[in-house]
Design a protein around this motif. Structure first.
Motif, PDB file in Angstrom:
ATOM      1  N   SER A   1    -121.609  36.208 -34.707  1.00  7.68           N
ATOM      2  CA  SER A   1    -120.558  37.144 -35.053  1.00  7.68           C
ATOM      3  C   SER A   1    -121.526  38.479 -35.903  1.00  7.68           C
ATOM      4  O   SER A   1    -122.546  38.112 -36.459  1.00  7.68           O
ATOM      5  CB  SER A   1    -119.620  36.782 -36.003  1.00  7.68           C
ATOM      6  OG  SER A   1    -120.009  36.281 -37.150  1.00  7.68           O
ATOM      7  N   SER A   2    -120.799  39.525 -35.999  1.00 11.98           N
ATOM      8  CA  SER A   2    -121.564  40.362 -36.976  1.00 11.98           C
ATOM      9  C   SER A   2    -121.774  40.147 -38.361  1.00 11.98           C
ATOM     10  O   SER A   2    -122.692  40.378 -38.678  1.00 11.98           O
ATOM     11  CB  SER A   2    -120.557  41.796 -36.916  1.00 11.98           C
ATOM     12  OG  SER A   2    -120.656  42.307 -35.627  1.00 11.98           O
TER      13      SER A   2
ATOM     14  N   GLU B   1    -114.594  35.208 -25.751  1.00  7.79           N
ATOM     15  CA  GLU B   1    -115.163  33.960 -25.236  1.00  7.79           C
ATOM     16  C   GLU B   1    -116.139  34.314 -23.989  1.00  7.79           C
ATOM     17  O   GLU B   1    -116.967  33.652 -23.635  1.00  7.79           O
ATOM     18  CB  GLU B   1    -114.199  33.033 -24.794  1.00  7.79           C
ATOM     19  CG  GLU B   1    -113.917  32.514 -26.242  1.00  7.79           C
ATOM     20  CD  GLU B   1    -112.761  31.215 -25.992  1.00  7.79           C
ATOM     21  OE1 GLU B   1    -112.735  30.559 -24.910  1.00  7.79           O
ATOM     22  OE2 GLU B   1    -112.278  30.673 -27.116  1.00  7.79           O
ATOM     23  N   ASN B   2    -115.835  35.530 -23.462  1.00 10.32           N
ATOM     24  CA  ASN B   2    -116.541  35.883 -22.166  1.00 10.32           C
ATOM     25  C   ASN B   2    -117.943  36.336 -22.588  1.00 10.32           C
ATOM     26  O   ASN B   2    -118.099  37.102 -23.831  1.00 10.32           O
ATOM     27  CB  ASN B   2    -115.860  36.934 -21.353  1.00 10.32           C
ATOM     28  CG  ASN B   2    -114.608  36.355 -20.536  1.00 10.32           C
ATOM     29  OD1 ASN B   2    -114.710  35.360 -20.299  1.00 10.32           O
ATOM     30  ND2 ASN B   2    -113.721  37.202 -20.584  1.00 10.32           N
TER      31      ASN B   2
ATOM     32  N   LEU C   1    -127.591  36.160 -28.029  1.00 14.72           N
ATOM     33  CA  LEU C   1    -127.856  35.648 -29.268  1.00 14.72           C
ATOM     34  C   LEU C   1    -127.596  34.468 -29.437  1.00 14.72           C
ATOM     35  O   LEU C   1    -128.094  33.508 -30.394  1.00 14.72           O
ATOM     36  CB  LEU C   1    -126.805  36.420 -30.238  1.00 14.72           C
ATOM     37  CG  LEU C   1    -127.392  38.090 -30.108  1.00 14.72           C
ATOM     38  CD1 LEU C   1    -126.198  38.766 -31.294  1.00 14.72           C
ATOM     39  CD2 LEU C   1    -128.789  38.213 -30.714  1.00 14.72           C
ATOM     40  N   ASN C   2    -126.548  33.797 -28.624  1.00 11.80           N
ATOM     41  CA  ASN C   2    -126.349  32.349 -28.902  1.00 11.80           C
ATOM     42  C   ASN C   2    -127.366  31.310 -28.460  1.00 11.80           C
ATOM     43  O   ASN C   2    -127.354  30.396 -28.905  1.00 11.80           O
ATOM     44  CB  ASN C   2    -125.020  32.005 -27.764  1.00 11.80           C
ATOM     45  CG  ASN C   2    -123.811  32.729 -27.952  1.00 11.80           C
ATOM     46  OD1 ASN C   2    -123.814  34.021 -27.911  1.00 11.80           O
ATOM     47  ND2 ASN C   2    -122.933  32.037 -28.379  1.00 11.80           N
TER      48      ASN C   2
ATOM     49  N   MET D   1    -114.860  31.465 -31.256  1.00 10.50           N
ATOM     50  CA  MET D   1    -113.724  31.113 -32.356  1.00 10.50           C
ATOM     51  C   MET D   1    -112.804  32.149 -32.457  1.00 10.50           C
ATOM     52  O   MET D   1    -111.874  32.023 -33.295  1.00 10.50           O
ATOM     53  CB  MET D   1    -114.608  30.887 -33.527  1.00 10.50           C
ATOM     54  CG  MET D   1    -115.077  32.029 -34.557  1.00 10.50           C
ATOM     55  SD  MET D   1    -116.159  32.938 -33.564  1.00 10.50           S
ATOM     56  CE  MET D   1    -116.622  34.110 -34.843  1.00 10.50           C
ATOM     57  N   VAL D   2    -112.530  33.122 -31.610  1.00 10.94           N
ATOM     58  CA  VAL D   2    -111.890  34.369 -31.702  1.00 10.94           C
ATOM     59  C   VAL D   2    -111.039  34.577 -30.380  1.00 10.94           C
ATOM     60  O   VAL D   2    -110.834  33.530 -29.838  1.00 10.94           O
ATOM     61  CB  VAL D   2    -112.590  35.256 -31.945  1.00 10.94           C
ATOM     62  CG1 VAL D   2    -113.021  35.464 -33.438  1.00 10.94           C
ATOM     63  CG2 VAL D   2    -113.536  35.912 -31.286  1.00 10.94           C
TER      64      VAL D   2
END
Length: 146
Positions: free
Chosen positions: A82-83, A24-25, A70-71, A18-19
């Protein structure tokens, strides 16, 4: 009001869709985590809660994150890792573990850091102006990224 702070860290990989395209990598970070719990009263032993118990809970949560993508964790199937969402995850997990009446999670902060031979620095401080190479030449954030 009394507050107890626990510091910990973990390393993990993630992708943020989303950023900026660069995020995205698949990439990884080292995260520093600060967790605070609070309460109005001390127990009969004169403490808010046994520090070792809270520290153990945080260590358990960190082991779920450390050296993982994490995904792929169930919690992040719908929300990006995200953080900010990591802080929410850690706060929710810790609150579920605490069984002391009146003790609640008051704050969780996550920060990315870089470890160097000269110490550990939060990422926001690492790439700033005024960096120098070993020979004393200026190395700005732009130079370090190139």
């Amino acid at each position: 009001m009394f507050e107890l702070k626990i510091l910990n860290h973990f390393s993990a990989a993630h992708q943020l869709t989303m950023v900026a395209k660069k995020c995205e990598n698949l990439h990884g970070h080292n995260w520093k985590v600060e967790v605070c719990v609070k309460g109005e009263r001390l127990n009969d032993a004169g403490v808010l809660v046994d520090f070792g118990i809270i520290k153990g809970y945080v260590k358990t949560i960190m082991s779920r994150l450390d050296h993982h993508f994490l995904n792929e964790l169930p919690y992040f199937e719908k929300d990006a890792p995200s953080s900010e969402n990591l802080a929410v995850y850690i706060a929710n997990c810790l609150q579920e573990m605490i069984d002391e009446p009146g003790v609640t999670v008051s704050r969780v902060t996550t920060a990315k850091y870089v470890q160097t031979p000269r110490g550990v620095f939060e990422l926001k401080f690492f790439f700033s102006s005024g960096l120098e190479t070993a020979t004393g030449e200026d190395m700005s954030a732009k130079t370090a990224k190139d």
